[in-house]
Write a protein that holds these residues in place. Structure first.
Motif, PDB file in Angstrom:
ATOM      1  N   PHE A 329       1.244  -1.416   0.022  1.00 10.17           N
ATOM      2  CA  PHE A 329      -0.387   0.339   0.162  1.00 10.17           C
ATOM      3  C   PHE A 329       1.095   1.438   0.065  1.00 10.17           C
ATOM      4  N   GLU A 330       1.852   1.376   0.409  1.00 10.21           N
ATOM      5  CA  GLU A 330       3.214   2.357   0.778  1.00 10.21           C
ATOM      6  C   GLU A 330       3.738   2.870  -0.823  1.00 10.21           C
ATOM      7  N   ASN A 331       3.621   1.795  -1.491  1.00  2.00           N
ATOM      8  CA  ASN A 331       4.731   2.151  -2.518  1.00  2.00           C
ATOM      9  C   ASN A 331       3.061   2.414  -3.561  1.00  2.00           C
ATOM     10  N   PHE A 332       1.955   1.623  -3.316  1.00  2.00           N
ATOM     11  CA  PHE A 332       0.765   2.179  -3.917  1.00  2.00           C
ATOM     12  C   PHE A 332       0.666   4.073  -4.236  1.00  2.00           C
ATOM     13  N   LEU A 333       0.727   4.473  -2.644  1.00  2.00           N
ATOM     14  CA  LEU A 333       0.423   5.808  -3.017  1.00  2.00           C
ATOM     15  C   LEU A 333       1.651   6.966  -3.018  1.00  2.00           C
ATOM     16  N   LYS A 334       3.209   5.920  -2.951  1.00  2.00           N
ATOM     17  CA  LYS A 334       3.593   7.192  -3.874  1.00  2.00           C
ATOM     18  C   LYS A 334       3.636   6.791  -5.190  1.00  2.00           C
ATOM     19  N   ASN A 335       2.674   5.681  -6.026  1.00  2.00           N
ATOM     20  CA  ASN A 335       3.042   6.603  -7.425  1.00  2.00           C
ATOM     21  C   ASN A 335       1.568   6.004  -7.283  1.00  2.00           C
ATOM     22  N   LEU A 336       0.660   6.497  -7.252  1.00  2.00           N
ATOM     23  CA  LEU A 336      -0.677   7.119  -7.163  1.00  2.00           C
ATOM     24  C   LEU A 336      -1.092   7.690  -8.477  1.00  2.00           C
ATOM     25  N   THR A 337      -1.822   7.180  -9.134  1.00  2.00           N
ATOM     26  CA  THR A 337      -2.502   6.861 -10.522  1.00  2.00           C
ATOM     27  C   THR A 337      -3.582   6.152 -10.609  1.00  2.00           C
ATOM     28  N   ILE A 338      -4.819   7.026 -11.654  1.00  2.00           N
ATOM     29  CA  ILE A 338      -5.702   6.014 -12.147  1.00  2.00           C
ATOM     30  C   ILE A 338      -5.893   5.789 -12.600  1.00  2.00           C
ATOM     31  N   GLY A 339      -6.092   4.328 -12.168  1.00  2.00           N
ATOM     32  CA  GLY A 339      -6.140   2.891 -13.011  1.00  2.00           C
ATOM     33  C   GLY A 339      -6.725   3.243 -14.473  1.00  2.00           C
ATOM     34  N   THR A 340      -6.203   2.075 -15.453  1.00  2.00           N
ATOM     35  CA  THR A 340      -7.397   2.450 -16.379  1.00  2.00           C
ATOM     36  C   THR A 340      -8.672   1.697 -16.718  1.00  2.00           C
ATOM     37  N   GLY A 341      -9.006   2.371 -16.874  1.00  2.00           N
ATOM     38  CA  GLY A 341     -10.745   2.714 -17.632  1.00  2.00           C
ATOM     39  C   GLY A 341     -11.858   2.995 -16.206  1.00  2.00           C
TER      40      GLY A 341
END
Length: 524
Positions: A329-341
């Motif tokens: 989750f920490e890495n998810f927050l550091k690389n926050l993007t809006i997913g495809t679709g």
């Protein structure tokens, strides 16, 4: 006269007509990603409906004050859904989501829930709900909002799982049959609070609570538990829950004066974090130090822990739901993007707020940093992980999934998922999770101490409360007190009587005068 069931449907239809007279689709729900089965999320990404007291017609809700803590909780649900999809836990099934903002307001929450349950802007009938892709809703954050939602969702028996609404009122399965939560009922928290005060012999305490459903019920439960443990209240004050209330600043000042004038050295704050922040600003300005006891809603608030001057106001303790890790989750927050679709206006708004004013950032939507990992203690989003996995485990059973395929019928009505959720018993991170007869989790609480450091406070676990045994265990040796002599603060109505004297009890059981000779009792 119409049968009650038909009257309920008629009422909901009328409500839908009111909220859909204008097209609020874009502002009602800020994030969506399609899926074979949809999970709804209703949470307060904004903490306030602006000028709510001036609203005289069914117009658009103007939500303000972006809430980082709730935003991260929402992202934890998205991350967990991604994890489940990537793991193949539901073979051939892709989970999607729709996320709507309640803006911490019950009326706004009802509008959002109705929108979620609609099909082509028309309220879905009981039969249509079987084919509706949305099968469960996670939310809301505040008990008052969850109570309003639970009344509505009970009509169609759509499962609702809250990760933070702890009001004991929601234990009533006659009134709230489709409500579940991944935390204990607040009846346990108020009992734990009374245990804490009795443990340190604090028998004279002040209490400040909110005027919402959560604050009202929690106060009454605490007073009962406190009385059972010979803990008395020096004062009881109530603050408006709505942040835009006309009298909020005046009431904050009045409460501050009450705290300052009282002999009580320990003060319990059953409030949401934004109200605590307002009160603490006055305390810091007036240089008032007390021992503060936090309710779960702010017991691990990094916003408060980093307030300017927070180290000047005394010790802070609080109970918080037992937490855990969320790998990745920490890495998810550091690389926050809006997913495809996907569409996610909450992420867009956050990035505009975070990077929009920086001249070094040409495109805020492409920028990232580690701010979110420091702004919120990531352990507090564990309940969101549990709630999402609870839905996945119930779906796996209903859809008859094995390692390669889910052979069950996908067009299942939400009430079937609700029944399965009540039966689940699964292991996550070597812990067992299930819902008890009242729809709550018996996971217990950590006792949190706010420890001083140069840039504010950090949170340290110094004890644990077991809801099954009602036992509080405290690691007293690890507590460093903020009092001048580093000893446990004293908060009593009356000092102990010296040798050769006896107590003359007043009308308040915790208070007495010292008198020569044998003890006297003055009836109430």
């Amino acid at each position: 006269m119409l049968p009650w069931g038909n009257r309920c449907i008629l009422i909901v239809t009328l409500l839908w007509d009111l909220v859909s007279c204008c097209d609020y689709t874009e502002s009602t729900c800020g994030a969506r990603r399609p899926g074979d089965i949809m999970i709804g999320v209703l949470s307060s990404c904004h903490t306030k409906v602006d000028a709510l007291h001036e609203r005289i017609q069914p117009e658009k809700f103007n939500c303000t004050e972006f809430d980082i803590r709730t935003f991260v909780k929402i992202l934890a649900i998205i991350h967990t859904i991604d994890t489940i999809n990537d793991s193949g836990f539901l073979p051939g099934i892709h989970l999607g989501y729709v996320i709507c903002d309640t803006c911490a307001d019950a009326s706004k929450a009802i509008q959002s829930a109705l929108h979620m349950l609609s099909i082509n802007n028309t309220m879905a009938s009981q039969c249509d709900l079987a084919e509706h892709p949305l099968k469960a809703i996670i939310g809301a954050r505040y008990s008052e909002v969850s109570i309003a939602m639970a009344r509505l969702l009970a009509l169609s028996m759509v499962p609702q799982i809250s990760t933070t609404s702890s009001a004991a009122t929601l234990d009533d399965k006659l009134r709230f049959p489709s409500f579940l939560r991944t935390i204990p009922s607040d009846i346990h928290q108020t009992r734990a609070l009374a245990h804490l005060m009795a443990h340190f012999d604090w028998n004279w305490v002040g209490v400040v609570s909110g005027d919402d459903d959560y604050g009202t019920v929690a106060l009454q439960n605490f007073l009962k538990e406190a009385q059972d443990r010979q803990v008395c209240t020096a004062f009881q004050e109530v603050l408006p829950h709505y942040l835009g209330h006309d009298d909020i600043d005046r009431r904050i000042r009045e409460v501050a004066e009450q705290i300052q004038s009282s002999k009580a050295e320990v003060v319990l704050l059953i409030l949401k974090g934004q109200l605590v922040e307002k009160l603490f600003k006055v305390m810091i300005r007036k240089r008032i130090s007390r021992t503060w006891i936090a309710s779960d809603s702010w017991s691990m608030s990094r916003t408060l822990a980093r307030m300017s001057g927070i180290n000047k106001i005394g010790d802070i303790f609080g109970f918080h739901f037992i937490s855990g890790q969320n790998p990745g989750f920490e890495n998810f927050l550091k690389n926050l993007t809006i997913g495809t679709g996907a569409v996610n206006r909450f992420i867009e708004e956050y990035k505009d707020l975070r990077f929009g004013c920086s001249p070094e950032v040409p495109d805020p939507q492409k920028a990232n940093d580690d701010f979110l990992t420091h702004a919120v203690d990531l352990n507090v989003v564990y309940s969101e992980k549990v709630a999402t996995w609870s839905i996945a485990h119930a779906l796996r059973a209903l859809l008859k999934c094995n390692h390669t395929i889910c052979s069950g019928e996908r067009n299942l009505p939400p009430w079937k998922l609700l029944q399965q959720l009540k039966k689940i018993n699964f292991t996550l991170d070597k812990r067992q999770f299930f819902f008890d007869d009242s729809g709550s989790s018996a996971s217990g609480y950590d006792l949190i101490k706010w420890v001083k450091r140069e840039d504010g406070r950090y949170f340290e676990v110094v004890g644990e409360y077991n809801v099954m045994t009602s036992l509080l265990e405290i690691s007293a040796a690890s507590i460093e007190w903020a009092t001048p002599n580093k000893t446990i603060p004293v908060s009593k109505c009356s000092e102990s009587c010296p040798p050769g004297t006896s107590k003359k009890i007043s009308t308040i059981s915790c208070c007495h005068n010292c008198k020569m000779g044998r003890a006297l009792y003055v009836p109430c």
